[in-house]
Design a protein around this motif. Structure first.
Motif, mmCIF file in Angstrom:
data_model
loop_
_atom_site.group_PDB
_atom_site.id
_atom_site.type_symbol
_atom_site.label_atom_id
_atom_site.label_comp_id
_atom_site.label_asym_id
_atom_site.label_seq_id
_atom_site.Cartn_x
_atom_site.Cartn_y
_atom_site.Cartn_z
ATOM 1 N N HIS A 115 0.827 -1.198 0.000
ATOM 2 C CA HIS A 115 0.000 0.000 0.000
ATOM 3 C C HIS A 115 0.871 1.262 0.000
ATOM 4 N N TRP A 116 1.947 1.220 0.760
ATOM 5 C CA TRP A 116 2.855 2.368 0.795
ATOM 6 C C TRP A 116 3.603 2.515 -0.526
ATOM 7 N N LEU A 117 3.950 1.400 -1.130
ATOM 8 C CA LEU A 117 4.623 1.464 -2.427
ATOM 9 C C LEU A 117 3.687 2.040 -3.492
ATOM 10 N N ALA A 118 2.404 1.681 -3.414
ATOM 11 C CA ALA A 118 1.426 2.232 -4.357
ATOM 12 C C ALA A 118 1.282 3.739 -4.157
ATOM 13 N N LEU A 119 1.273 4.187 -2.893
ATOM 14 C CA LEU A 119 1.186 5.621 -2.612
ATOM 15 C C LEU A 119 2.421 6.352 -3.145
ATOM 16 N N THR A 120 3.591 5.750 -2.958
ATOM 17 C CA THR A 120 4.831 6.349 -3.451
ATOM 18 C C THR A 120 4.833 6.430 -4.979
ATOM 19 N N PHE A 148 6.722 9.086 3.140
ATOM 20 C CA PHE A 148 7.980 9.139 3.892
ATOM 21 C C PHE A 148 7.716 9.030 5.383
ATOM 22 N N ASN A 149 6.703 9.736 5.859
ATOM 23 C CA ASN A 149 6.389 9.689 7.286
ATOM 24 C C ASN A 149 5.912 8.308 7.728
ATOM 25 N N GLY A 150 5.091 7.667 6.903
ATOM 26 C CA GLY A 150 4.500 6.398 7.317
ATOM 27 C C GLY A 150 5.305 5.162 6.986
ATOM 28 N N PHE A 151 6.187 5.255 5.973
ATOM 29 C CA PHE A 151 6.879 4.036 5.534
ATOM 30 C C PHE A 151 8.382 4.219 5.351
ATOM 31 N N ARG A 155 11.809 3.065 7.839
ATOM 32 C CA ARG A 155 12.818 2.153 7.270
ATOM 33 C C ARG A 155 14.199 2.807 7.294
ATOM 34 N N LEU A 156 14.252 4.086 7.006
ATOM 35 C CA LEU A 156 15.518 4.811 7.054
ATOM 36 C C LEU A 156 16.049 4.873 8.481
ATOM 37 N N PHE A 157 15.138 5.060 9.423
ATOM 38 C CA PHE A 157 15.557 5.106 10.832
ATOM 39 C C PHE A 157 16.136 3.767 11.275
ATOM 40 N N GLU A 158 15.516 2.671 10.851
ATOM 41 C CA GLU A 158 16.031 1.357 11.207
ATOM 42 C C GLU A 158 17.471 1.175 10.732
ATOM 43 N N PHE A 159 17.781 1.726 9.583
ATOM 44 C CA PHE A 159 19.117 1.565 9.013
ATOM 45 C C PHE A 159 20.150 2.424 9.741
ATOM 46 N N ILE A 210 10.504 14.813 13.602
ATOM 47 C CA ILE A 210 10.947 15.574 12.428
ATOM 48 C C ILE A 210 10.156 15.143 11.201
ATOM 49 N N SER A 211 10.005 13.838 11.026
ATOM 50 C CA SER A 211 9.254 13.308 9.883
ATOM 51 C C SER A 211 7.815 13.808 9.899
ATOM 52 N N LEU A 212 7.198 13.793 11.077
ATOM 53 C CA LEU A 212 5.814 14.255 11.193
ATOM 54 C C LEU A 212 5.724 15.766 10.992
ATOM 55 N N GLY A 213 6.716 16.497 11.516
ATOM 56 C CA GLY A 213 6.725 17.945 11.353
ATOM 57 C C GLY A 213 6.867 18.357 9.901
#
Length: 296
Positions: A115-120, A148-151, A155-159, A210-213
């Protein structure tokens, strides 16, 4: 009296570029296709949740709705509003129809990432293919910020989690070093004394706020005006700086004592921090949207 005759000439469109009828009937518009595409994406985000029974599904949907930030709902309002403001007379292209079908088809996939990939994909399509329709490009920018905020952000934070948490801890450690003596500071562990220290871990990172802001900033800016201006970058940087400063201040107060930790982590202080962050981001975003883009 001479009667002047008028001949209607219909413009021909290549079959590969436009979807419509050959007898002059109403042509399927891009705006209508994209409104349905956005509606499908919204339904996927809110209602496509796994459940073993109907009661479990209702509970999962309620949980999903409650977990969404108010900024996410405002972003969806902006997406629909901007698509509705797009060019009304543009006929749908074959690629528009293909994209809409692909998005609808992604709804049958059980993987949440689909779903996030479809939104992107929708966001990138709007931004890449619609250079002349600024409303659609603005809608694409909001969709990308939402994705970016939801997906992508998580993923970037995990890395980069370890380095980002170290950066947050470094700010708190530097503040403690400047105001206290005998502090404890080692990688992601900080404390005012050897008897009390906190560990800065995932949910404590400023990255999430930051992502949400930035989602709030992009949404309000695009609602106010679809075009970016050069000075908008300073507004985005101001939001990042304020969110980091507020988060570091909260961690600093939590690291001073056990009572401070309980107050700012679990009690009233946590609500004060949440409201302070929300109102600060809103104020800066509104200033940027309404004032920065004005022509002197």
């Amino acid at each position: 009296m001479a009667i002047q005759s008028h001949t209607a000439v219909a413009s021909a469109h290549p079959v590969d570029n436009v979807v419509g009828s050959s007898r002059g009937a109403a042509t399927l518009g891009r705006r209508e296709v994209f409104l349905w595409l956005a509606f499908t994406l919204l339904c996927q985000q809110l209602f496509a949740v796994p459940a073993s029974s109907f009661d479990a599904y209702i509970g999962a949907v309620q949980s999903q709705l409650a977990s969404k930030s108010v900024f996410a709902y405002v972003a969806w309002y902006a997406i629909f509003s901007l698509i509705a403001d797009s060019t009304r007379t543009s006929p749908a292209r074959s690629s528009d129809i293909v994209l809409a079908i692909a998005v609808i088809a992604s709804g049958v996939l059980t993987a949440r990432s689909a779903h996030w990939l479809a939104l992107t994909a929708g966001a990138l399509y709007f931004m890449a293919r619609d250079r002349d329709d600024i409303a659609l490009r603005a809608a694409g920018a909001v969709m990308l910020a939402l994705a970016f905020n939801g997906f992508w952000g998580p993923r970037l934070f995990e890395f980069f989690a370890y380095y980002l948490l170290q950066a947050d801890a470094a700010l708190v450690g530097a503040a403690l070093s400047a105001t206290k003596t005998g502090i404890l500071w080692s990688e992601t562990v900080v404390g005012a004394t050897a008897d009390h220290a906190i560990i800065v871990y995932g949910p404590c990172s400023s990255f999430h706020n930051i992502s949400l802001g930035l989602l709030c900033w992009v949404t309000l800016t695009k609602l106010a005006r679809p075009r970016w201006v050069a000075r908008d970058i300073w507004v985005g940087l101001a939001i990042v700086a304020v969110v980091i400063a507020l988060n570091a201040s909260r961690l600093y107060l939590m690291s001073l004592s056990v009572d401070g930790f309980v107050y700012w982590h679990e009690s009233t202080g946590a609500q004060i921090f949440a409201w302070a962050t929300t109102l600060s981001v809103l104020a800066i975003s509104l200033f940027g949207a309404l004032r920065v883009g004005r022509t002197p």
